[in-house]
Every structure is written in structure tokens, then in C-alpha cells.
Design a protein around this motif. Structure first.
Motif, PDB file in Angstrom:
ATOM      1  N   PRO A 190      -6.988   9.194  -8.818  1.00 38.24           N
ATOM      2  CA  PRO A 190      -6.905   7.496  -9.851  1.00 38.24           C
ATOM      3  C   PRO A 190      -5.792   7.145 -10.379  1.00 38.24           C
ATOM      4  N   GLY A 191      -5.044   7.353 -10.041  1.00 37.75           N
ATOM      5  CA  GLY A 191      -4.473   6.069 -10.728  1.00 37.75           C
ATOM      6  C   GLY A 191      -3.960   4.919  -9.486  1.00 37.75           C
ATOM      7  N   GLY A 192      -4.602   4.534  -8.462  1.00 35.94           N
ATOM      8  CA  GLY A 192      -4.321   3.644  -7.562  1.00 35.94           C
ATOM      9  C   GLY A 192      -3.307   3.335  -7.501  1.00 35.94           C
ATOM     10  N   MET A 193      -3.314   1.796  -7.122  1.00 37.72           N
ATOM     11  CA  MET A 193      -1.639   1.073  -6.607  1.00 37.72           C
ATOM     12  C   MET A 193      -1.195   0.562  -7.695  1.00 37.72           C
ATOM     13  N   LEU A 194      -1.903   0.721  -9.173  1.00 36.62           N
ATOM     14  CA  LEU A 194      -1.275   0.443 -10.348  1.00 36.62           C
ATOM     15  C   LEU A 194      -0.495   2.345 -10.923  1.00 36.62           C
ATOM     16  N   GLY A 195      -0.871   3.010 -10.443  1.00 35.28           N
ATOM     17  CA  GLY A 195      -0.424   3.729 -11.453  1.00 35.28           C
ATOM     18  C   GLY A 195       0.930   4.251 -10.032  1.00 35.28           C
ATOM     19  N   GLU A 247       2.593   2.273  -7.865  1.00 29.73           N
ATOM     20  CA  GLU A 247       4.030   1.117  -8.562  1.00 29.73           C
ATOM     21  C   GLU A 247       4.665   1.581 -10.000  1.00 29.73           C
ATOM     22  N   GLY A 248       3.604   1.631 -10.362  1.00 29.29           N
ATOM     23  CA  GLY A 248       3.730   2.461 -12.256  1.00 29.29           C
ATOM     24  C   GLY A 248       5.055   3.594 -12.512  1.00 29.29           C
ATOM     25  N   ALA A 249       5.338   4.376 -11.472  1.00 33.56           N
ATOM     26  CA  ALA A 249       5.335   5.305 -11.075  1.00 33.56           C
ATOM     27  C   ALA A 249       7.236   5.508 -10.566  1.00 33.56           C
ATOM     28  N   GLY A 250       7.307   4.032  -9.971  1.00 39.32           N
ATOM     29  CA  GLY A 250       8.502   3.899  -9.242  1.00 39.32           C
ATOM     30  C   GLY A 250       8.088   3.937  -7.401  1.00 39.32           C
ATOM     31  N   GLU A 251       7.378   5.019  -7.331  1.00 43.19           N
ATOM     32  CA  GLU A 251       7.050   5.033  -5.859  1.00 43.19           C
ATOM     33  C   GLU A 251       6.823   3.999  -4.846  1.00 43.19           C
ATOM     34  N   PRO A 252       7.100   4.391  -3.990  1.00 42.21           N
ATOM     35  CA  PRO A 252       7.560   3.085  -2.894  1.00 42.21           C
ATOM     36  C   PRO A 252       6.323   3.008  -1.731  1.00 42.21           C
ATOM     37  N   VAL A 253       6.962   1.424  -1.670  1.00 42.66           N
ATOM     38  CA  VAL A 253       4.816   0.771  -1.346  1.00 42.66           C
ATOM     39  C   VAL A 253       6.166  -0.075  -0.834  1.00 42.66           C
ATOM     40  N   GLU A 254       4.615   0.467   1.309  1.00 41.82           N
ATOM     41  CA  GLU A 254       4.904  -0.556   2.161  1.00 41.82           C
ATOM     42  C   GLU A 254       4.227  -1.528   2.260  1.00 41.82           C
ATOM     43  N   ASN A 255       4.471  -2.804   3.067  1.00 43.25           N
ATOM     44  CA  ASN A 255       3.577  -4.093   3.136  1.00 43.25           C
ATOM     45  C   ASN A 255       4.072  -4.546   4.286  1.00 43.25           C
ATOM     46  N   PHE A 256       2.944  -5.694   5.034  1.00 41.78           N
ATOM     47  CA  PHE A 256       3.581  -5.511   6.579  1.00 41.78           C
ATOM     48  C   PHE A 256       4.533  -6.853   6.214  1.00 41.78           C
ATOM     49  N   GLU A 257       4.818  -7.938   5.372  1.00 43.35           N
ATOM     50  CA  GLU A 257       6.373  -8.385   5.374  1.00 43.35           C
ATOM     51  C   GLU A 257       7.239  -7.805   5.929  1.00 43.35           C
ATOM     52  N   HIS A 273       1.061  -0.905  -0.042  1.00 40.42           N
ATOM     53  CA  HIS A 273      -0.167   0.233  -0.035  1.00 40.42           C
ATOM     54  C   HIS A 273       1.102   1.549   0.166  1.00 40.42           C
ATOM     55  N   ILE A 274      -0.123   2.401  -0.514  1.00 36.83           N
ATOM     56  CA  ILE A 274       0.951   3.755  -0.109  1.00 36.83           C
ATOM     57  C   ILE A 274       1.508   4.098   1.289  1.00 36.83           C
ATOM     58  N   PRO A 275       2.542   4.141   1.281  1.00 36.28           N
ATOM     59  CA  PRO A 275       2.738   4.510   3.052  1.00 36.28           C
ATOM     60  C   PRO A 275       2.078   5.430   3.199  1.00 36.28           C
TER      61      PRO A 275
END
Length: 117
Positions: free
Chosen positions: A97-102, A104-114, A41-43
Motif C-alpha cells: 500500500p505504500g507504493g513508490m511514495l512509501g 522512496e520516503g523510507a529511503g529505499e533504493p530505486v532502479e531506473n533505466f537511465e 521502480h523498486i529493484p
């Protein structure tokens, strides 16, 4: 015949989303399902899944704060806007409107529980 209320939708650009997250003026609410959110998800975002969407669980309106919805591609966030507005939240009208696809597609950082285990 009664006409359904029109949903007010304001698109937030990637640039504006990043700036708002950085300065604290945007409160980002992810409306995807818990397993999607956990996978990435987006941090700084919080979760309020569309499947069990609860307008009462949204942050209250606050000066200088703008609630923005996000999802995977922009469709569920618009549906959540409609639910929030139907529940009386006229202050909520924005989505990314870009959501997670937009994101991540822009190379932005993603945070996850793992990552935090």
C-alpha cells in the motif's frame, strides 16, 4: 440484482516486502505506466501497467512464491488485484500500500533505466 465479488486485499508491510524480495518469496509486479516505471521502480519488480493490464501475463502460481502488486500510492494496485481476481487468480491478493511514495520516503533504493545506460 447480482452483487459484485468482493476484492480480497492483503497489505504487505515495507519490512515484509523487503524480506520477500531478498529471499525470493515475493514476485513484485508494478502496475504503473511504462514511463513511471522507467523513471524509477523498486529493484526486482516487473511491469504490467494497469492501463493495459493483462492477467495472463502474470507469473503462474508457484509454491513458496507470493505475487504482490505495487504502484505509486496504493490505489492502482488494489484495482489490479480486482482485475486479477476477476480473471480467476484467487492466489493473488497482496499489494504494497505504500507504493513508490512509501518506498522512496523510507529511503529505499530505486532502479531506473537511465542508471543502466
Amino acid at each position: 440484482m447480482a452483487e459484485a465479488a468482493k476484492i480480497i486485499v492483503e497489505d504487505v508491510s515495507l519490512k515484509d516486502l523487503k524480506a520477500g524480495l531478498a529471499d525470493g518469496s515475493i514476485v513484485l509486479v508494478d502496475v504503473r505506466e511504462p514511463h513511471e516505471y522507467a523513471a524509477g521502480h523498486i529493484p526486482g519488480s516487473t511491469l504490467n501497467p494497469l492501463q493495459s493490464f493483462d492477467p495472463d501475463a502474470l507469473p503462474p502460481a508457484a509454491p513458496g512464491k507470493r505475487i504482490v502488486f505495487s504502484c505509486r500510492s496504493g490505489r492502482r494496485s488494489i484495482a489490479a488485484l480486482g482485475l486479477a481476481q476477476q480473471a480467476g487468480r484467487s492466489d493473488i491478493r497482496a499489494h504494497y500500500p505504500g507504493g513508490m511514495l512509501g518506498w522512496e520516503g523510507a529511503g529505499e533504493p530505486v532502479e531506473n533505466f537511465e542508471d543502466s545506460l
